[in-house]
Motif scaffolding. Structure first.
Motif, mmCIF file in Angstrom:
data_model
loop_
_atom_site.group_PDB
_atom_site.id
_atom_site.type_symbol
_atom_site.label_atom_id
_atom_site.label_comp_id
_atom_site.label_asym_id
_atom_site.label_seq_id
_atom_site.Cartn_x
_atom_site.Cartn_y
_atom_site.Cartn_z
ATOM 1 N N ILE A 61 63.030 47.015 45.061
ATOM 2 C CA ILE A 61 63.689 45.713 45.235
ATOM 3 C C ILE A 61 62.680 44.659 45.664
ATOM 4 C CG2 ILE A 61 65.424 44.461 46.575
ATOM 5 C CD1 ILE A 61 67.022 47.051 46.748
ATOM 6 N N LEU A 62 61.725 45.038 46.511
ATOM 7 C CA LEU A 62 60.688 44.095 46.940
ATOM 8 C C LEU A 62 59.842 43.637 45.755
ATOM 9 C CD1 LEU A 62 59.132 42.614 49.156
ATOM 10 C CD2 LEU A 62 57.799 44.699 49.510
ATOM 11 N N ASP A 63 59.514 44.570 44.861
ATOM 12 C CA ASP A 63 58.749 44.206 43.661
ATOM 13 C C ASP A 63 59.535 43.238 42.788
ATOM 14 O OD1 ASP A 63 56.621 45.759 44.425
ATOM 15 O OD2 ASP A 63 57.248 47.516 43.259
ATOM 16 N N LEU A 64 60.852 43.476 42.679
ATOM 17 C CA LEU A 64 61.693 42.568 41.894
ATOM 18 C C LEU A 64 61.701 41.171 42.506
ATOM 19 C CD1 LEU A 64 64.857 44.708 40.968
ATOM 20 C CD2 LEU A 64 63.053 43.926 39.435
ATOM 21 N N ALA A 65 61.827 41.124 43.831
ATOM 22 C CA ALA A 65 61.856 39.833 44.511
ATOM 23 C C ALA A 65 60.544 39.079 44.336
ATOM 24 C CB ALA A 65 62.156 40.037 45.999
ATOM 25 N N GLN A 66 59.427 39.812 44.448
ATOM 26 C CA GLN A 66 58.121 39.173 44.303
ATOM 27 C C GLN A 66 57.854 38.736 42.872
ATOM 28 O OE1 GLN A 66 55.491 42.160 45.941
ATOM 29 N NE2 GLN A 66 55.609 41.289 48.005
ATOM 30 N N SER A 67 58.464 39.438 41.920
ATOM 31 C CA SER A 67 58.276 39.063 40.514
ATOM 32 C C SER A 67 59.113 37.848 40.117
ATOM 33 C CB SER A 67 58.634 40.239 39.597
ATOM 34 O OG SER A 67 60.024 40.530 39.660
ATOM 35 N N MET A 68 60.059 37.460 40.989
ATOM 36 C CA MET A 68 60.931 36.311 40.686
ATOM 37 C C MET A 68 60.383 35.012 41.262
ATOM 38 S SD MET A 68 64.896 37.587 40.885
ATOM 39 C CE MET A 68 65.463 35.937 40.469
ATOM 40 N N THR A 69 59.075 34.880 41.289
ATOM 41 C CA THR A 69 58.475 33.615 41.751
ATOM 42 C C THR A 69 58.860 32.460 40.830
ATOM 43 O OG1 THR A 69 56.458 34.186 40.526
ATOM 44 C CG2 THR A 69 56.526 34.754 42.870
ATOM 45 N N TRP A 70 59.275 32.803 39.615
ATOM 46 C CA TRP A 70 59.669 31.787 38.646
ATOM 47 C C TRP A 70 61.049 31.196 38.943
ATOM 48 C CZ3 TRP A 70 64.228 33.460 36.736
ATOM 49 C CH2 TRP A 70 64.455 34.843 36.751
ATOM 50 N N SER A 71 61.817 31.841 39.833
ATOM 51 C CA SER A 71 63.202 31.423 40.058
ATOM 52 C C SER A 71 63.289 29.999 40.611
ATOM 53 C CB SER A 71 63.904 32.403 40.994
ATOM 54 O OG SER A 71 63.292 32.406 42.268
ATOM 55 N N THR A 72 62.382 29.658 41.527
ATOM 56 C CA THR A 72 62.407 28.306 42.106
ATOM 57 C C THR A 72 62.114 27.251 41.041
ATOM 58 O OG1 THR A 72 61.687 29.163 44.254
ATOM 59 C CG2 THR A 72 61.410 26.801 43.866
ATOM 60 N N ALA A 73 61.104 27.534 40.207
ATOM 61 C CA ALA A 73 60.753 26.589 39.137
ATOM 62 C C ALA A 73 61.896 26.458 38.134
ATOM 63 C CB ALA A 73 59.483 27.061 38.434
ATOM 64 N N LEU A 74 62.543 27.581 37.816
ATOM 65 C CA LEU A 74 63.661 27.532 36.872
ATOM 66 C C LEU A 74 64.835 26.754 37.453
ATOM 67 C CD1 LEU A 74 64.959 28.380 34.215
ATOM 68 C CD2 LEU A 74 65.681 30.511 35.320
ATOM 69 N N THR A 75 65.104 26.959 38.735
ATOM 70 C CA THR A 75 66.195 26.229 39.385
ATOM 71 C C THR A 75 65.928 24.731 39.370
ATOM 72 O OG1 THR A 75 66.653 28.121 40.831
ATOM 73 C CG2 THR A 75 67.534 25.989 41.500
ATOM 74 N N LYS A 76 64.672 24.331 39.635
ATOM 75 C CA LYS A 76 64.309 22.911 39.589
ATOM 76 C C LYS A 76 64.501 22.347 38.180
ATOM 77 C CE LYS A 76 60.859 23.017 43.322
ATOM 78 N NZ LYS A 76 59.409 22.856 43.638
ATOM 79 N N ALA A 77 64.097 23.127 37.172
ATOM 80 C CA ALA A 77 64.245 22.663 35.783
ATOM 81 C C ALA A 77 65.716 22.522 35.416
ATOM 82 C CB ALA A 77 63.556 23.648 34.840
ATOM 83 N N LEU A 78 66.527 23.489 35.814
ATOM 84 C CA LEU A 78 67.966 23.421 35.534
ATOM 85 C C LEU A 78 68.606 22.238 36.249
ATOM 86 C CD1 LEU A 78 68.914 27.216 35.801
ATOM 87 C CD2 LEU A 78 68.823 25.838 33.711
ATOM 88 N N PHE A 79 68.146 21.977 37.479
ATOM 89 C CA PHE A 79 68.689 20.839 38.230
ATOM 90 C C PHE A 79 68.315 19.518 37.554
ATOM 91 C CE2 PHE A 79 68.499 17.642 41.626
ATOM 92 C CZ PHE A 79 69.801 17.729 42.089
ATOM 93 N N ALA A 80 67.087 19.452 37.034
ATOM 94 C CA ALA A 80 66.670 18.240 36.323
ATOM 95 C C ALA A 80 67.540 18.018 35.085
ATOM 96 C CB ALA A 80 65.196 18.350 35.926
ATOM 97 N N TRP A 81 67.806 19.080 34.353
ATOM 98 C CA TRP A 81 68.675 18.965 33.177
ATOM 99 C C TRP A 81 70.088 18.564 33.585
ATOM 100 C CZ3 TRP A 81 68.505 20.291 27.764
ATOM 101 C CH2 TRP A 81 67.191 20.384 27.279
ATOM 102 N N LEU A 82 70.569 19.160 34.686
ATOM 103 C CA LEU A 82 71.908 18.812 35.178
ATOM 104 C C LEU A 82 71.969 17.342 35.574
ATOM 105 C CD1 LEU A 82 74.757 19.702 36.137
ATOM 106 C CD2 LEU A 82 73.717 20.239 38.340
ATOM 107 N N LEU A 83 70.930 16.860 36.227
ATOM 108 C CA LEU A 83 70.892 15.475 36.702
ATOM 109 C C LEU A 83 70.931 14.492 35.540
ATOM 110 C CD1 LEU A 83 70.462 13.414 39.024
ATOM 111 C CD2 LEU A 83 68.008 13.744 38.703
#
Length: 209
Positions: A61-83
């Motif tokens: 689970i720790l490896d999965l969490a560390q591999s999701m460093t892209w999640s913050t960038a994706l959330t920002k991109a989705l928020f920009a599209w939503l905005l």
């Protein structure tokens, strides 16, 4: 034409719901993974017989969490599209707040003239942003710069920035529709939200109960 408008309206609502759901899901999974692995480490410390087993789960689970460093960038991109997608939706549904208390004190013909001037200002602004953002996206496309933490998925900066000219093109079309309705005397202003009026209606409804 009316059928196409209804289909587009449904698409707008569905796409906004999708963006919100995707943002929530990605953030939820990332937060859960970042807090779940400690649970298995604690169980491994308490249960000697299953130490290796629960530690292995915690490591996974720790490896999965560390591999999701892209999640913050994706959330920002989705928020920009939503905005930027939501700006046009807000114009269509009168979701933007209006500060027009002084305008409403004037006679209706004056309100109509002020509505035309305000709509023209919005059209000019939306047109300028549309043209400027198109040039900006064209530069990003030529540069081919990868998006932060999303480049390994093949996502470029221009993919994310594309929503700006698209969103403001939709804003331009929405204000053009409003401009036509004002000229046809079907409305006097921009059709913005009126919180005070909504509160009064809600109060009257509560009193009637």
């Amino acid at each position: 034409m009316s059928t196409l408008l209804r289909i587009w309206a449904r698409f707008e609502e569905g796409f906004i719901a999708f963006l919100l759901a995707a943002m929530t899901l990605v953030t939820f999974v990332y937060v859960v993974l970042n807090n779940l692995y400690t649970l298995f480490y604690d169980i491994a410390d308490l249960w000697e017989g299953g130490n290796e087993f629960f530690s292995a789960i915690g490591d996974f689970i720790l490896d999965l969490a560390q591999s999701m460093t892209w999640s913050t960038a994706l959330t920002k991109a989705l928020f920009a599209w939503l905005l930027f997608f939501g700006i046009a939706y807000g114009v269509r549904t009168a979701g933007h707040l209006g500060v027009d208390i002084l305008v409403k004190l004037t006679p209706r013909p004056v309100q109509r003239v002020l509505g035309i001037l305000a709509c023209l200002a919005c059209l000019i602004y939306a047109a300028l942003i549309t043209v400027g953002s198109y040039d900006w996206v064209r530069v990003l496309y030529t540069a081919g710069i990868g998006a932060e933490d999303l480049d390994h998925f093949g996502i470029k900066q221009w993919h994310i920035g594309l929503i700006v000219p698209f969103g403001f093109t939709m804003v331009l079309l929405r204000f053009a529709e409003i401009f036509v309705r004002i000229l046809q005397n079907r409305q006097t202003g921009l059709g913005l939200a009126d919180e005070a009026h909504d509160v009064l209606k809600l109060t009257e409804h509560e009193e009637q109960k």
